[in-house]
Design a protein around this motif. Structure first.
Motif, PDB file in Angstrom:
ATOM      1  N   ARG A 260     -10.144  10.897  -5.490  1.00  0.00           N
ATOM      2  CA  ARG A 260      -9.459  10.089  -4.481  1.00  0.00           C
ATOM      3  C   ARG A 260      -8.007   9.827  -4.893  1.00  0.00           C
ATOM      4  NH1 ARG A 260      -9.111   6.782  -0.383  1.00  0.00           N
ATOM      5  NH2 ARG A 260      -8.198   4.704  -0.604  1.00  0.00           N
ATOM      6  N   PHE A 263      -6.082  12.917  -4.299  1.00  0.00           N
ATOM      7  CA  PHE A 263      -5.848  13.144  -2.869  1.00  0.00           C
ATOM      8  C   PHE A 263      -4.703  12.263  -2.350  1.00  0.00           C
ATOM      9  CE2 PHE A 263      -6.752  11.380   1.382  1.00  0.00           C
ATOM     10  CZ  PHE A 263      -6.497  12.515   2.140  1.00  0.00           C
ATOM     11  N   ARG A 267      -1.212  13.473  -0.777  1.00  0.00           N
ATOM     12  CA  ARG A 267      -0.811  13.104   0.568  1.00  0.00           C
ATOM     13  C   ARG A 267       0.654  12.639   0.603  1.00  0.00           C
ATOM     14  NH1 ARG A 267      -4.362   8.771   3.819  1.00  0.00           N
ATOM     15  NH2 ARG A 267      -3.426   7.376   2.283  1.00  0.00           N
TER      16      ARG A 267
END
Length: 670
Positions: A260, A263, A267
């Motif tokens: 996470r 990610f 992003r």
């Protein structure tokens, strides 16, 4: 004066790293990589092997006592192929060694011992291209493969880390040297301390990448706990063993958290922090620009108009003395809430640093360090920059935002709007529009996928594959492959030439028994017509072992038609071999269902005990060897599951002792 490490300390650290590199490298190869390679190579080779019948010359179960007890099966097999005699000592296709993984070694020994006691040939698997290569068990040992994973992965990784440390000791610049050299360059030159470098006279700093440590730790943790936990669960025992599943669950959570974080950083994309001048203690309104390589929000599933940004400056005292590292915040200041437009490729900040705070760097003790940080949270990602703050009053020409305009990145090909900021107006004065809900990819999607895969793998591996291997080997052993078996016409010619119809071969097998071993009904009928003795058995040795007749050969092949022919010729269907094995017991052991039904239809009792040893019933034998179809048939035929042997154990006791979970379930054991 620049401090450098002494050559003695470097040599000491190098020796320490070298020992780790060599020991873990050699150990990882010897006890992990090479055995795993042998397992996989054997599995790949198994598809090309062919069956051949062999005789057991030697058999031993060797016990090794160390911190725990391990076992190793030692055997010698003799077989013929293309008219030549060969010998092999191979047990498993993946290589042989002592271990205590499950009951594999003891199970294999029990199979071979039963075959030898019955003077029975066993099936070996031979490589036609290399006839000297033959192995008893061609199935891959999944539990051993699991056991090898930590050694085959963690040990080499530790070795590689030690080699990297050895390189870093001699070739990577010392942090102290870099710090002092950067400090000597002066504040106006914009030199970087530790994490920054200059670009057109302006200080550029890259974000701290220490978050990757969590990912490496999660991988190490999972590689260690997943295989060992599955082994602990599948080895049986009390239900308390399932508590070990907490450890791989922690690994799943750590992996999910690291994925996470990765990610969220992905992003946002790559970022850089530019400063108009060197940060110093006591400086006022230091201008900085945070630049995004990709337009902000480009990788959002649903874009918004504005995105909230939180920023905070901290001065932290980090003490690495002792076993643990402690951090103490000396000063911190949270900047006002910021809103940044979608598609922006930069945002401007101003910070002021108190003059009574220490500068960045080590204090008198090399394990105590002052670290200045700028922490930014945007799009859910935490981005941290280490600021090279020097001691000073912040004097000199005050640089403004206009000094940073030169480092604004080129416009993106997406041609998205940028946040416009006037030189004399702070971005803090922008209207605080409400940001839309962050509709992103489901946070736990990959975690759920990963968890599902791990659970599915665990469920598959929790099946007792060792028992599956045993059952497969038994099934393959039933298909007896004759060695250059003569035809019926050749047999008839031999008998017409004067060969005794009850003659034996070198192993003591009669012609009738050889025909039953070949599963040749025509030969059996012909020999019986010529007067062959239906009950002629192999000779008994001094211990009473032997006595195997054509009845047992027929059961070995589950040939009910041959059993019928032998019974019609007067063969005794209750005569034991090896002093104790009755045909009913032997059919239960082999899982020979057609033979078992034939014996039951002829009225043979299903609850007869062994004539010696423990006094086991056929149902107990079926439970011991997990013959599930036999268990179901015997129960239907009226076998008493509560009947006990001479030591007070019933069929459920056999299933529990030999860890046959599926047999226990079939018996409906409590």
């Amino acid at each position: 004066m620049i401090k450098t490490k002494k050559i003695g300390s470097k040599l000491g650290a190098s020796l320490f790293a070298l020992v780790f590199a060599v020991l873990f490298g050699v150990g990882g190869w010897a006890v992990g990589v090479y055995p795993m390679f042998k397992q996989l190579q054997g599995w790949w080779r198994a598809a090309d092997l062919v069956a051949v019948q062999a005789h057991i010359n030697k058999l031993e179960l060797r016990e090794h006592e160390d911190e725990s007890t391990s076992w190793q099966v030692l055997a010698e097999f003799e077989y013929q192929y293309n008219g030549q005699t060969y010998r092999s000592t191979r047990i498993n296709i993946g290589g042989d060694s002592s271990d205590n993984i499950g009951s594999y070694q003891r199970d294999i020994h029990a199979q071979l011992l039963a075959a030898r006691n019955q003077d029975q040939r066993i099936t070996l698997w031979l490589d036609p291209q290399e006839p000297a290569y033959a192995v008893y068990d061609r199935q891959i040992r999944y539990k051993r493969l699991l056991f090898l994973i930590p050694f085959a992965t963690l040990f080499p990784l530790i070795s590689l880390g030690a080699w990297w440390a050895l390189w870093a000791i001699w070739f990577k610049p010392d942090k102290e040297v870099a710090d002092v050299a950067a400090a000597g360059a002066g504040a106006d030159a914009g030199s970087a301390l530790t994490s920054g470098h200059t670009l057109s006279g302006k200080l550029e700093i890259q974000p701290d990448s220490s978050g990757a440590e969590l990912g490496f730790f999660a991988i190490f943790w999972s590689l260690l706990t997943f295989p060992l936990s599955i082994l602990a669960v599948t080895d049986g025992g009390s239900n308390m063993r399932f508590l070990v599943l907490l450890f791989p669950l922690i690994g799943v959570l750590l992996l999910w958290l690291s994925l996470r974080l990765a990610f969220l950083r992905w992003r946002v994309g790559e970022t850089s922090l530019f400063m108009a001048q060197q940060p110093c203690t006591g400086i006022k309104d230091l201008c900085m620009r945070l630049c995004f390589k990709l337009p902000l929000g480009q990788r959002m599933q649903s874009a918004g108009t504005y995105y909230p940004v939180k920023a905070e400056v901290l001065c932290v005292l980090e003490d690495r003395r002792g076993e643990d590292t402690s951090s103490k915040t000396l000063w911190s200041q949270a900047l006002n809430s910021i809103q940044i437009l979608h598609g922006a490729q930069g945002m401007d900040l101003k910070i002021s640093l108190p003059k009574d705070m220490p500068a960045s760097g080590l204090l008198d003790d090399k394990d105590v360090e002052v670290i200045w940080k700028l922490q930014i949270k945007v799009l859910g990602a935490d981005i941290e920059f280490v600021l090279p703050v020097q001691a000073g009053t912040g004097q000199g020409r005050k640089k403004t935002l206009s000094d940073l305009m030169a480092v604004q990145p080129d416009r993106s090909i997406y041609e998205l709007p940028k946040a416009t900021t006037q030189p004399d107006r702070s971005i803090y004065e922008l209207p605080k529009a409400r940001a839309p809900a962050d509709k992103q990819t489901p946070k736990g999607l990959w975690a759920y996928v990963f968890l599902f895969c791990m659970v599915a793998l665990s469920a598959y591996l929790m099946i007792d594959h060792g028992d599956d291997e045993v059952s497969a080997t038994r099934a393959e052993a039933r298909a007896v492959i004759p060695e250059e078996a003569e035809t019926l016409a050749q047999l008839q010619a031999r008998l017409r030439a004067g060969t005794d119809v009850n003659s034996r071969d070198s192993e003591g097998r009669s012609l009738l028994m050889q025909a039953a071993d070949e599963n040749n009904l025509d030969k059996v009928n012909y020999l019986l017509q010529q007067g062959a003795q239906a009950d002629l058995a192999t000779p008994l040795d001094a211990d009473g072992n032997g006595g195997r007749s054509a009845v047992f050969a027929a059961i070995n092949n589950d040939a009910a038609d041959i059993l019928q022919a032998l019974a019609d010729a007067g063969a005794d269907m209750q005569k034991p071999a090896n002093k104790v094995w009755t045909p009913m017991h032997y059919a239960s052991y082999r899982g020979a269902m057609k033979s078992l039904r034939f014996l039951h239809e002829r009225g043979l009792p299903v609850d007869d005990r062994f004539a010696g040893e423990r006094g086991s019933t056929p149902l107990m034998v079926a439970a011991q060897y997990q013959q599930l179809s036999v268990i179901a048939f015997l129960l239907q035929a009226g076998a008493d599951r509560k009947k006990k042997d001479l030591y007070g154990e019933d069929a459920c006791g056999y299933a529990r002792y030999f860890k046959q979970a599926m047999a226990s379930k079939a018996l409906e054991c409590p």
